[in-house]
Design an enzyme around this catalytic site. Sequence first.
Site, PDB file in Angstrom:
ATOM      1  N   HIS A 129      -2.895  10.897   0.919  1.00 57.09           N
ATOM      2  CA  HIS A 129      -2.268  10.681   2.230  1.00 57.09           C
ATOM      3  C   HIS A 129      -1.579  11.990   2.611  1.00 57.09           C
ATOM      4  CE1 HIS A 129      -0.797   7.237   5.005  1.00 57.09           C
ATOM      5  NE2 HIS A 129      -0.445   8.370   5.593  1.00 57.09           N
TER       6      HIS A 129
ATOM      7  N   ASN B 248      -7.038   1.478  10.193  1.00 61.70           N
ATOM      8  CA  ASN B 248      -5.734   1.727  10.808  1.00 61.70           C
ATOM      9  C   ASN B 248      -5.923   1.658  12.310  1.00 61.70           C
ATOM     10  OD1 ASN B 248      -4.875   2.201   8.230  1.00 61.70           O
ATOM     11  ND2 ASN B 248      -4.369   4.377   8.542  1.00 61.70           N
TER      12      ASN B 248
ATOM     13  N   GLU C 177      -3.140  -0.269   8.207  1.00 65.65           N
ATOM     14  CA  GLU C 177      -1.952   0.107   8.987  1.00 65.65           C
ATOM     15  C   GLU C 177      -2.062  -0.476  10.388  1.00 65.65           C
ATOM     16  OE1 GLU C 177      -1.004   4.311   9.344  1.00 65.65           O
ATOM     17  OE2 GLU C 177      -1.497   4.646   7.235  1.00 65.65           O
TER      18      GLU C 177
ATOM     19  N   GLU D 168      -7.344   8.368   6.640  1.00 69.02           N
ATOM     20  CA  GLU D 168      -7.595   8.963   7.945  1.00 69.02           C
ATOM     21  C   GLU D 168      -8.215  10.361   7.931  1.00 69.02           C
ATOM     22  OE1 GLU D 168      -3.966   8.621  10.219  1.00 69.02           O
ATOM     23  OE2 GLU D 168      -4.114   6.443  10.326  1.00 69.02           O
TER      24      GLU D 168
ATOM     25  N   ARG E  97       0.855  -1.180   0.000  1.00 70.22           N
ATOM     26  CA  ARG E  97       0.000   0.000   0.000  1.00 70.22           C
ATOM     27  C   ARG E  97       0.898   1.238   0.000  1.00 70.22           C
ATOM     28  NH1 ARG E  97      -2.493   3.003   4.920  1.00 70.22           N
ATOM     29  NH2 ARG E  97      -3.713   4.552   3.807  1.00 70.22           N
TER      30      ARG E  97
HETATM   31  C1  FCB Z   1      -0.887   7.088  10.798  1.00 69.27           C
HETATM   32  C2  FCB Z   1      -0.503   7.603   9.430  1.00 69.27           C
HETATM   33  C3  FCB Z   1       0.816   7.080   8.925  1.00 69.27           C
HETATM   34  C4  FCB Z   1       1.848   6.982  10.024  1.00 69.27           C
HETATM   35  C5  FCB Z   1       1.285   6.274  11.219  1.00 69.27           C
HETATM   36  C6  FCB Z   1       2.269   6.085  12.341  1.00 69.27           C
HETATM   37  O1  FCB Z   1      -1.774   7.977  11.402  1.00 69.27           O
HETATM   38  O2  FCB Z   1      -1.489   7.276   8.484  1.00 69.27           O
HETATM   39  O3  FCB Z   1       1.210   7.896   7.859  1.00 69.27           O
HETATM   40  O4  FCB Z   1       2.323   8.246  10.323  1.00 69.27           O
HETATM   41  O5  FCB Z   1       0.159   6.943  11.699  1.00 69.27           O
END
Ligand code: FCB
Length: 453
Positions: free
Chosen positions: A121, A299, A356, A166, A77
């Site tokens: 992102h 995430n 994530e 996010e 990803r």
């Molecule tokens: C998330 C982000 C990623 C990274 C992690 C630790 O919030 O999406 O880019 O910074 O945290």
Amino acid sequence: MSVLQFPKGFLWGTATAAYQIEGAVYEDGRSESIWDRFTHTPGKILDGSTGDVACDHYHRWREDVALMKNLGMQAYRFSVAWPRILPGGRGAVNQAGLDFYRRLVDELLEAGITPFVTLYHWDLPQVLQDAGGWPARATAEAFVEYADVVSRALGDQVKHWITHNEPWCISILSHQIGEHAPGWHDWPAALAAGHHVLLSHGLAVPVIRANSPGAEVGITLNFTQSVAASDRAEDIAASRIFDGFFNRWFADPLYYAAYPEDMVALYRAQGHLPAGGLEFVQPGDMAAIAVTTDFLGVNYYTRAVISAETLEQGGALPEPALDRTEMGWEVYPEGMYELLMRLHVDYHLPKLYITESGASYSDAPGPDRRVHDERRRTFLRDHFAASHRALTAGVPLAGYFVWSLIDNFEWAKGYTQRFGIVWVDYATQERIPKDSALWYQQVIAEHGFDAAG
Ligand code: FCB
């Protein structure tokens, strides 16, 4: 031995984001992004660093794909940098930018690695920020144009699309808490920004589908499980509010076409929304946002233990003695199970990917040139095990992306945090797979692991 087996089709991979790894911010026609502006503003980044060079992935992408291939990764990803594609935010397309990602996708497919593309992102072209940024509705329209260009160019080969990463961070963390670019402290702007992000997702999904037949399209949200610090009524109420602030405010519109009523009332009472309420919502918006998608990207890093008192301070955890990563985030693998079950029950999702999950520990190479990051390996093992429990309980979890492939630029924390399963020596750009990467390689090869090992 307690061996946990994952289904054969389960996808294992890692994740990165453009600004955190690419560098080459002035090359091949890329324009300035809000993160270039932010990192070059004194006082915004903990160690005063920038993403100007980062992991130099823009030049080392071939080596990085080879690294993934050697580790047996099945999926990757990554995100596309909007300012490389449309330097003016919208309008003229920069072919050199598209070519970079085309080559990367070709190389991944050649290596047998499935690309998952995140369109946004966080690196908004600065020109769009100057025109109002996410609090302005026009930015949602610009995003749809950008999504069209990228999915048209790559849609034959890329079959997994994530519109946004996010929305809570894009809106609240960046426009209210002010810790991320553009660094504002403005509640109404933050809520308007969040709405336009969700709207742009809803409007882009059909466009991406048209350009990329048969593709899976979704969005990634970050969730923090909200746990009441005690069974006092005021702590339970506070925990529900934190859940609304962090989780429901974004998930409810996507799956129920409505902002949570309790939070709308609260934000009005607090003056975070104008007296008129959700003035940024236009007719048709909520239905557009709730467009059917193929998956939700999740995430998950930690939980928040909430009391009436800590809610006032932004949800700080009360117990200082907990096991934490170097980000200060509590290690709470059980939360992965609780979260997946909760999302499954509350939102009836067709499919989920962990897009994530990972940990920041700074273990460095020893005299043997190896990185013995046992804490990260244990963290991954326990989070994989919690995911396996959810899978067994019926959650349609289809894959898992560890954050991150390589150590990288951790936003406001600069290079002080290392999330990679591969070590990066920033002076030489050497990459060294850490012990966690070698363990992960084995997990992937065997579709499973010993939960007690
Ligand atoms: C998330 C982000 C990623 C990274 C992690 C630790 O919030 O999406 O880019 O910074 O945290």
